[in-house]
Design an enzyme around this catalytic site. Structure first.
Site, mmCIF file in Angstrom:
data_model
loop_
_atom_site.group_PDB
_atom_site.id
_atom_site.type_symbol
_atom_site.label_atom_id
_atom_site.label_comp_id
_atom_site.label_asym_id
_atom_site.label_seq_id
_atom_site.Cartn_x
_atom_site.Cartn_y
_atom_site.Cartn_z
ATOM 1 N N CYS A 382 0.445 -1.135 0.261
ATOM 2 C CA CYS A 382 0.169 -0.278 0.770
ATOM 3 C C CYS A 382 1.333 1.349 0.161
ATOM 4 O O CYS A 382 1.972 1.255 -0.935
ATOM 5 C CB CYS A 382 -0.900 -0.133 1.089
ATOM 6 S SG CYS A 382 -2.467 0.866 0.423
ATOM 7 N N HIS A 508 -3.750 -5.266 0.117
ATOM 8 C CA HIS A 508 -3.269 -5.871 1.458
ATOM 9 C C HIS A 508 -2.757 -7.076 1.488
ATOM 10 O O HIS A 508 -4.460 -7.909 1.657
ATOM 11 C CB HIS A 508 -3.909 -4.860 2.472
ATOM 12 C CG HIS A 508 -3.646 -3.274 2.978
ATOM 13 N ND1 HIS A 508 -2.764 -3.596 3.867
ATOM 14 C CD2 HIS A 508 -4.099 -3.336 2.169
ATOM 15 C CE1 HIS A 508 -2.650 -1.303 3.243
ATOM 16 N NE2 HIS A 508 -3.582 -1.627 2.755
ATOM 17 N N GLU A 510 -1.826 -8.721 3.710
ATOM 18 C CA GLU A 510 -1.363 -8.934 5.266
ATOM 19 C C GLU A 510 -3.027 -9.685 5.318
ATOM 20 O O GLU A 510 -3.545 -10.803 6.188
ATOM 21 C CB GLU A 510 -1.131 -8.739 6.136
ATOM 22 C CG GLU A 510 -1.873 -7.174 6.377
ATOM 23 C CD GLU A 510 -1.571 -5.836 4.975
ATOM 24 O OE1 GLU A 510 -1.162 -6.357 3.825
ATOM 25 O OE2 GLU A 510 -1.861 -4.581 5.662
HETATM 26 N N1 GLN Z 1 -2.026 7.050 2.429
HETATM 27 C C1 GLN Z 1 -1.612 6.249 1.659
HETATM 28 C C2 GLN Z 1 -3.406 6.100 0.531
HETATM 29 O O1 GLN Z 1 -4.449 6.688 0.757
HETATM 30 C C3 GLN Z 1 -1.693 4.651 1.586
HETATM 31 C C4 GLN Z 1 -3.178 3.396 1.991
HETATM 32 C C5 GLN Z 1 -2.206 3.042 3.462
HETATM 33 O O2 GLN Z 1 -1.296 2.540 3.139
HETATM 34 N N2 GLN Z 1 -3.689 2.191 3.705
HETATM 35 O O3 GLN Z 1 -3.612 5.956 -0.845
#
Ligand code: GLN
Length: 535
Positions: A382, A508, A510
């Protein structure tokens, strides 16, 4: 539909969620269909707006719900896929009741905690339990008995047990049994007090799980049994386990599954307890044949729970490879390109997880740069994917001021920018790109070979994305986008050519990792780290 309420007494942090999850695992291993509900008595509608320092990571479900991390434990232990309805909060309950009232549903009545709030709690629990199709549903009551916020939920649980009947509802209470004094005696008084509190609300526990640094001796169990009015075999110990995955085995040895099956007259599909796969997984976790060190570089590192699902995914991946993937935290706020080599010297692999805001980003970029230049296996997730892309833009494409508009709204090279559909979104609650989305993986890519599939479904939680305007230049420089979604217009996976393992993803992985089915990308990271150690 049978309900097993799990409450907690004395202090928080006793591992109530792990107890609830373990009970589910045990019943599931007898062929009983299980599901789980988490009750969080806070007023927030969901966990999405909470800082990870509050309650640990925000766990995301397939349907995009942002929930308490215990739902992650349920999904991992019971191998479930839950929906947001399985996380009930005071905020959700009140919101519905107030909406009903505004619509005029209460026909001029005074709206009160009893019966209106308790009715809504009962409606939510029974609706979700029925819809799940499970034979037994574990309902974990967050907080500690005696908290003001938990009162309506305990009252609703009491009413449910009266309405559904003794055979369909039972209570498991987790408490603390401290060992005190020079003689090292187990103290039962905190448990007695906490059970008394529970009984004053009309709830009598059927099983007491006492958290203790060693097995609670017979004398102390007898005492608890007498004071709390339950048979001695219903007082069980939850000792400090080497791994949380051992807890189902500890409880099984003390006959917890049989107690529950008898008490609720459940009909197991098999009298055999098939825990063999789980046992060999636990054995793999406890007795690995090698070890690697994985640096987790983020800004919420002072609370390990902030990255819980990553830590678990590393455990799952490690067990599959007979390797202990030992995570150590590096505070990205303190990391710079000058001290990266020194700080990350012991890292066989580097993981940059998700995050929000500008703080700590420079350290993450330094970590990605160090991994890229030194051939250290790297996984970015992410924000970690966005970070890797920014680093490559700056250092390989020579765009020194490239950035995400989240960090620097005025950057001349917005290589990571707000998604179109996010422009004009005002509120913070449940407003990101959330939940399971399909991602197409290109042929011949590392990701595709790890997943063993061309299309995968993974969970998302972000507002920003890699700017397509830079995609071609980045690919020419060796940062290939091998995973895409929405007809190829969204970048989802990046892989650096010519590096042993430098992979990052916008989703994600995970959250999808399970003990017996580790996240493929974490598996790739651990395997690459093992190869590096061998070299
Ligand atoms: N802050 C980043 C976004 O909003 C990554 C979000 C995250 O890592 N969950 O895209």
């Amino acid at each position: 539909m049978k309900l097993i309420f799990v409450s907690g007494g004395v202090i928080s942090g006793l591992g109530k969620g792990i107890t609830a999850s373990s009970i589910g695992r045990l019943l599931a291993s007898r062929g009983i269909r299980v599901s789980a509900i988490k009750i969080d008595p806070y007023i927030n509608v969901d966990a999405g707006t909470m800082n990870p320092y509050e309650h640990g990571e925000v766990y995301v479900l397939d349907d995009g719900s942002e929930t308490d991390l215990d739902l992650g434990n349920y999904e991992r232990f019971m191998d479930l896929r839950l929906t947001g309805e399985h996380n009930i909060t005071t905020g959700k309950v009140y919101r519905t009741v107030i909406e009903n009232e505004r619509r005029g549903d209460y026909l001029g009545k005074t709206v009160q905690i009893i019966p209106h709030i308790t009715d809504e709690i009962k409606r939510r629990i029974t609706t979700v339990a029925r819809a799940s199709g499970a034979d037994a549903v574990i309902v974990e009551l967050g907080g500690t008995v005696g908290d003001m916020e938990s009162m309506p939920f305990l009252e609703a649980a009491r009413q449910l047990s009266a309405e559904l009947g003794r055979e369909d509802v039972m209570f498991v209470h987790t408490t603390l049994v401290p060992i005190m004094g020079s003689v090292g005696e187990e103290k039962t008084k905190p448990t007695q007090h906490s059970v008394k509190e529970l009984m004053s609300m009309g709830i009598r526990p059927d099983i007491i799980v006492g958290r203790c640094s060693r097995e609670i001796d017979q004398q102390a169990r007898a005492k608890i049994a007498m004071f709390c009015d339950l048979p001695e075999e219903a007082v069980v110990s939850s000792t400090d386990a080497a791994t949380i995955y051992e807890v189902p085995l500890l409880l099984e040895r003390q006959g917890v599954a049989d107690l529950i099956i008898d008490r609720l007259r459940l009909r197991p599909m098999t009298s055999r307890r098939d825990m063999s796969e789980w046992e060999s997984f636990v054995d793999g976790v406890m007795h690995p044949s090698s070890e690697v060190m994985i640096a987790v570089v983020g800004k919420y590192t002072s609370l390990a729970d902030s990255y819980l699902s990553h830590l678990e995914a590393l455990v799952h991946a490690g067990a599959a490879l007979s390797c202990r993937a030992k995570a150590f935290f590096v505070d990205s706020d303190l990391l710079t390109s000058d001290n990266a080599a020194e700080t990350l010297r012991d890292a066989d692999g580097i993981l940059v997880p998700g995050g929000f805001g500008h703080r700590g980003v420079d350290g993450m970029i330094a970590a990605a740069g160090y991994a890229r230049e030194n051939g250290v296996p790297f996984l970015g997730v992410c924000l970690g994917f966005q970070i890797a892309t920014i680093e490559i833009c700056r250092d390989v494409l020579g765009l020194a001021s490239a950035d995400s508009t989240e960090s620097d709204p005025g950057t001349p090279d917005p290589v990571v920018c707000l998604m179109d559909e996010q422009r004009g979104v005002g509120g913070k609650g449940a407003s990101m790109r959330l939940g399971a989305q399909e991602v197409e993986l290109s042929e011949g890519s590392v990701a595709r070979s790890l997943y063993g599939s061309a299309v995968v479904s993974e969970r998302h939680r972000h507002r920003y994305e890699v700017n397509t305007a830079y995609a071609e230049r980045l690919e020419a420089a060796g940062w290939r986008f091998t995973g895409r979604s929405d007809d190829g217009r969204r970048m989802e996976v990046g892989e650096l050519q010519g590096h042993p393992y430098f992979v990052a993803c916008q989703f994600h992985p995970e959250f999808g990792s399970r003990p017996l089915r580790p996240s493929p990308l974490h598996l790739g990271l651990v395997r690459a780290a093992m190869n590096r150690v061998r070299e």
